[in-house]
Design a protein around this motif. Structure first.
Motif, PDB file in Angstrom:
ATOM      1  N   ARG A 169      -6.557  -0.055 -13.963  1.00  0.00           N
ATOM      2  CA  ARG A 169      -7.345  -1.389 -14.279  1.00  0.00           C
ATOM      3  C   ARG A 169      -6.887  -2.230 -12.934  1.00  0.00           C
ATOM      4  NH1 ARG A 169      -9.991  -2.727 -19.865  1.00  0.00           N
ATOM      5  NH2 ARG A 169      -8.787  -1.192 -21.027  1.00  0.00           N
ATOM      6  N   VAL A 170      -8.750  -3.052 -12.859  1.00  0.00           N
ATOM      7  CA  VAL A 170      -8.223  -3.467 -11.728  1.00  0.00           C
ATOM      8  C   VAL A 170      -8.095  -5.326 -12.053  1.00  0.00           C
ATOM      9  CG1 VAL A 170      -9.027  -4.641  -9.419  1.00  0.00           C
ATOM     10  CG2 VAL A 170      -9.367  -2.251 -10.056  1.00  0.00           C
ATOM     11  N   TYR A 171      -7.103  -5.935 -11.731  1.00  0.00           N
ATOM     12  CA  TYR A 171      -6.997  -7.250 -12.474  1.00  0.00           C
ATOM     13  C   TYR A 171      -6.692  -8.625 -10.981  1.00  0.00           C
ATOM     14  CZ  TYR A 171      -4.852  -5.104 -16.342  1.00  0.00           C
ATOM     15  OH  TYR A 171      -4.688  -3.926 -17.513  1.00  0.00           O
ATOM     16  N   VAL A 203      -9.867   1.967 -10.251  1.00  0.00           N
ATOM     17  CA  VAL A 203      -9.594   2.612  -9.304  1.00  0.00           C
ATOM     18  C   VAL A 203      -8.303   3.940  -9.369  1.00  0.00           C
ATOM     19  CG1 VAL A 203     -10.175   1.091  -7.857  1.00  0.00           C
ATOM     20  CG2 VAL A 203      -7.462   1.599  -8.794  1.00  0.00           C
ATOM     21  N   THR A 204      -9.016   4.652  -8.764  1.00  0.00           N
ATOM     22  CA  THR A 204      -7.983   5.456  -9.470  1.00  0.00           C
ATOM     23  C   THR A 204      -6.556   6.155  -8.722  1.00  0.00           C
ATOM     24  OG1 THR A 204     -10.113   7.257 -10.083  1.00  0.00           O
ATOM     25  CG2 THR A 204      -8.604   8.982  -9.337  1.00  0.00           C
ATOM     26  N   LEU A 205      -5.842   5.903  -8.916  1.00  0.00           N
ATOM     27  CA  LEU A 205      -4.743   5.965  -7.935  1.00  0.00           C
ATOM     28  C   LEU A 205      -4.257   7.723  -8.196  1.00  0.00           C
ATOM     29  CD1 LEU A 205      -2.423   3.812 -10.210  1.00  0.00           C
ATOM     30  CD2 LEU A 205      -3.821   2.814  -7.814  1.00  0.00           C
ATOM     31  N   LEU A 249      -8.861  -1.851  -2.441  1.00  0.00           N
ATOM     32  CA  LEU A 249      -8.824  -2.894  -3.980  1.00  0.00           C
ATOM     33  C   LEU A 249      -9.025  -4.461  -2.447  1.00  0.00           C
ATOM     34  CD1 LEU A 249      -5.037  -3.024  -5.300  1.00  0.00           C
ATOM     35  CD2 LEU A 249      -6.583  -2.894  -6.817  1.00  0.00           C
ATOM     36  N   GLU A 250      -9.836  -4.970  -3.352  1.00  0.00           N
ATOM     37  CA  GLU A 250     -10.003  -6.373  -2.551  1.00  0.00           C
ATOM     38  C   GLU A 250      -9.276  -8.077  -3.029  1.00  0.00           C
ATOM     39  OE1 GLU A 250     -14.500  -6.240  -2.970  1.00  0.00           O
ATOM     40  OE2 GLU A 250     -14.586  -4.151  -2.481  1.00  0.00           O
ATOM     41  N   GLY A 251      -9.016  -8.006  -2.135  1.00  0.00           N
ATOM     42  CA  GLY A 251      -9.210  -9.379  -1.814  1.00  0.00           C
ATOM     43  C   GLY A 251      -7.675 -10.026  -2.641  1.00  0.00           C
ATOM     44  N   ALA A 252      -7.404 -10.282  -3.419  1.00  0.00           N
ATOM     45  CA  ALA A 252      -6.933 -10.242  -4.653  1.00  0.00           C
ATOM     46  C   ALA A 252      -6.655  -9.970  -5.578  1.00  0.00           C
ATOM     47  CB  ALA A 252      -6.757 -12.270  -5.313  1.00  0.00           C
ATOM     48  N   GLU A 253      -6.835  -8.742  -5.644  1.00  0.00           N
ATOM     49  CA  GLU A 253      -6.696  -7.643  -7.056  1.00  0.00           C
ATOM     50  C   GLU A 253      -5.171  -6.956  -7.127  1.00  0.00           C
ATOM     51  OE1 GLU A 253     -11.413  -6.836  -7.250  1.00  0.00           O
ATOM     52  OE2 GLU A 253     -10.338  -5.308  -5.622  1.00  0.00           O
ATOM     53  N   VAL A 254      -5.200  -6.210  -7.977  1.00  0.00           N
ATOM     54  CA  VAL A 254      -4.168  -5.335  -8.326  1.00  0.00           C
ATOM     55  C   VAL A 254      -4.359  -4.384  -9.236  1.00  0.00           C
ATOM     56  CG1 VAL A 254      -1.879  -5.619  -9.373  1.00  0.00           C
ATOM     57  CG2 VAL A 254      -2.685  -7.921  -7.871  1.00  0.00           C
ATOM     58  N   ALA A 255      -4.033  -3.383  -8.833  1.00  0.00           N
ATOM     59  CA  ALA A 255      -4.415  -2.384  -9.801  1.00  0.00           C
ATOM     60  C   ALA A 255      -3.321  -2.089 -11.059  1.00  0.00           C
ATOM     61  CB  ALA A 255      -4.409  -1.082  -8.751  1.00  0.00           C
ATOM     62  N   SER A 256      -3.662  -1.418 -12.297  1.00  0.00           N
ATOM     63  CA  SER A 256      -2.024  -1.405 -13.158  1.00  0.00           C
ATOM     64  C   SER A 256      -2.976  -0.015 -13.951  1.00  0.00           C
ATOM     65  CB  SER A 256      -1.731  -2.266 -13.566  1.00  0.00           C
ATOM     66  OG  SER A 256      -0.706  -1.557 -14.763  1.00  0.00           O
ATOM     67  N   ALA A 257      -1.819   0.775 -14.235  1.00  0.00           N
ATOM     68  CA  ALA A 257      -2.404   2.019 -15.178  1.00  0.00           C
ATOM     69  C   ALA A 257      -1.270   2.593 -16.078  1.00  0.00           C
ATOM     70  CB  ALA A 257      -2.160   3.457 -14.756  1.00  0.00           C
ATOM     71  N   ASP A 258      -0.603   1.515 -16.072  1.00  0.00           N
ATOM     72  CA  ASP A 258       0.614   0.970 -17.270  1.00  0.00           C
ATOM     73  C   ASP A 258       1.642   0.035 -17.337  1.00  0.00           C
ATOM     74  OD1 ASP A 258       2.621   0.877 -14.666  1.00  0.00           O
ATOM     75  OD2 ASP A 258       3.268   2.765 -15.007  1.00  0.00           O
ATOM     76  N   GLY A 259       1.124  -1.038 -17.104  1.00  0.00           N
ATOM     77  CA  GLY A 259       1.484  -2.919 -17.220  1.00  0.00           C
ATOM     78  C   GLY A 259       2.249  -2.223 -16.033  1.00  0.00           C
ATOM     79  N   GLU A 260       3.222  -1.993 -15.559  1.00  0.00           N
ATOM     80  CA  GLU A 260       3.384  -2.616 -13.809  1.00  0.00           C
ATOM     81  C   GLU A 260       2.007  -3.033 -13.233  1.00  0.00           C
ATOM     82  OE1 GLU A 260       6.283  -0.131 -12.324  1.00  0.00           O
ATOM     83  OE2 GLU A 260       7.112   0.453 -14.232  1.00  0.00           O
ATOM     84  N   MET A 261       2.558  -4.217 -11.771  1.00  0.00           N
ATOM     85  CA  MET A 261       1.157  -4.956 -11.159  1.00  0.00           C
ATOM     86  C   MET A 261       2.512  -5.701 -10.482  1.00  0.00           C
ATOM     87  SD  MET A 261      -0.945  -6.654 -13.830  1.00  0.00           S
ATOM     88  CE  MET A 261      -1.158  -6.262 -15.330  1.00  0.00           C
ATOM     89  N   ASN A 262       2.459  -5.335  -9.212  1.00  0.00           N
ATOM     90  CA  ASN A 262       2.990  -5.574  -7.645  1.00  0.00           C
ATOM     91  C   ASN A 262       2.162  -6.781  -7.334  1.00  0.00           C
ATOM     92  OD1 ASN A 262       6.050  -4.000  -8.287  1.00  0.00           O
ATOM     93  ND2 ASN A 262       5.020  -2.849  -7.331  1.00  0.00           N
ATOM     94  N   ASN A 319      -3.726 -16.715  -7.277  1.00  0.00           N
ATOM     95  CA  ASN A 319      -3.278 -15.107  -7.421  1.00  0.00           C
ATOM     96  C   ASN A 319      -2.604 -14.539  -5.732  1.00  0.00           C
ATOM     97  OD1 ASN A 319      -5.363 -15.688  -9.407  1.00  0.00           O
ATOM     98  ND2 ASN A 319      -7.238 -15.860  -8.523  1.00  0.00           N
ATOM     99  N   CYS A 320      -2.236 -13.774  -6.639  1.00  0.00           N
ATOM    100  CA  CYS A 320      -1.687 -12.808  -5.488  1.00  0.00           C
ATOM    101  C   CYS A 320      -2.494 -11.341  -4.731  1.00  0.00           C
ATOM    102  CB  CYS A 320       0.008 -12.335  -6.088  1.00  0.00           C
ATOM    103  SG  CYS A 320       0.369 -12.014  -7.647  1.00  0.00           S
ATOM    104  N   TYR A 321      -2.080 -11.320  -4.160  1.00  0.00           N
ATOM    105  CA  TYR A 321      -3.000  -9.790  -3.341  1.00  0.00           C
ATOM    106  C   TYR A 321      -2.013  -8.451  -3.635  1.00  0.00           C
ATOM    107  CZ  TYR A 321      -5.747 -13.401  -1.450  1.00  0.00           C
ATOM    108  OH  TYR A 321      -6.464 -14.623  -1.021  1.00  0.00           O
ATOM    109  N   GLY A 322      -2.404  -7.810  -4.111  1.00  0.00           N
ATOM    110  CA  GLY A 322      -1.454  -6.062  -4.369  1.00  0.00           C
ATOM    111  C   GLY A 322      -2.291  -5.534  -3.438  1.00  0.00           C
ATOM    112  N   ARG A 323      -1.629  -3.975  -3.141  1.00  0.00           N
ATOM    113  CA  ARG A 323      -1.801  -3.639  -2.199  1.00  0.00           C
ATOM    114  C   ARG A 323      -2.404  -2.161  -2.581  1.00  0.00           C
ATOM    115  NH1 ARG A 323       4.447  -4.498  -1.043  1.00  0.00           N
ATOM    116  NH2 ARG A 323       4.500  -6.642  -0.302  1.00  0.00           N
ATOM    117  N   GLY A 324      -3.059  -1.635  -2.204  1.00  0.00           N
ATOM    118  CA  GLY A 324      -3.555  -0.149  -2.021  1.00  0.00           C
ATOM    119  C   GLY A 324      -4.847  -0.231  -2.137  1.00  0.00           C
ATOM    120  N   ARG A 325      -6.020   1.555  -2.166  1.00  0.00           N
ATOM    121  CA  ARG A 325      -6.328   2.080  -1.594  1.00  0.00           C
ATOM    122  C   ARG A 325      -7.503   1.361  -2.930  1.00  0.00           C
ATOM    123  NH1 ARG A 325      -7.273   7.928  -1.745  1.00  0.00           N
ATOM    124  NH2 ARG A 325      -4.785   7.536  -1.023  1.00  0.00           N
TER     125      ARG A 325
END
Length: 166
Positions: free
Chosen positions: A81-83, A71-73, A106-119, A98-104
């Motif tokens: 990357r989506v994890y 996804v593009t942040l 993302l679907e369901g239990a997906e988390v996006a990260s560009a630099d290793g930070e995942m919330n 599986n935990c749920y990320g936030r962001g445009r």
């Protein structure tokens, strides 16, 4: 002729710098050990007070799996990357949740990260991982604000360090 070469060169340089690149891959399994934790808990008199929790034997196993999606942040020039991020307490026989990320995007239990930070969040617990710096923090809302005044879940914040185990 020189006037045409300079603008073309600038256009090529601008296009190259605007091109997005893929983020590094942080897939793998991690052991994240708690170092400190504090919060509030009801005492014997039912008054909520500050508490320091013993985390000597507390750790999480975190499984980070690349979904092969990006996804593009809006704040990065990197395709994130989506994890999926599965979290379980170390030593338990349960499957990772599986935990749920936030962001445009993302679907369901997906988390996006560009630099290793995942919330991400799972039932009242917010997990923050930084797999580049190998740190984590968790926050649990607990029962203090629950409508059921008998809820004794204790709100807390924990911090710790992670190590890659595969």
């Amino acid at each position: 002729m020189k006037r045409l070469v300079i603008p073309v060169g600038l256009c090529l340089a601008t296009a190259a710098s605007a091109e997005q690149r893929d983020a590094p891959d942080f897939s793998g399994s991690y052991l994240c050990k708690s170092m400190a934790s504090g919060g509030v808990a009801p005492g014997k008199d039912n008054v909520w007070r500050a508490v320091t929790f013993n985390v000597a034997d507390h750790a999480y196993v975190v499984k980070v799996t690349d979904t092969r999606k990006t996804v593009t942040l809006s704040y990065e020039d990197v395709k994130a990357r989506v994890y999926t991020v599965g979290v379980k307490e170390f030593g338990t026989q349960t499957d990772p949740r599986n935990c749920y990320g936030r962001g445009r995007g993302l679907e369901g239990a997906e988390v996006a990260s560009a630099d290793g930070e995942m919330n991400c969040v799972y039932i009242g617990t917010e997990y923050m991982f930084d797999f580049k710096r190998m740190r984590f923090q968790t926050m649990f809302r607990g029962g203090y604000m629950d409508r059921d005044t008998d809820n004794r879940d204790t709100p807390y914040v924990s911090i710790g360090i992670c190590e890659k185990i595969d």
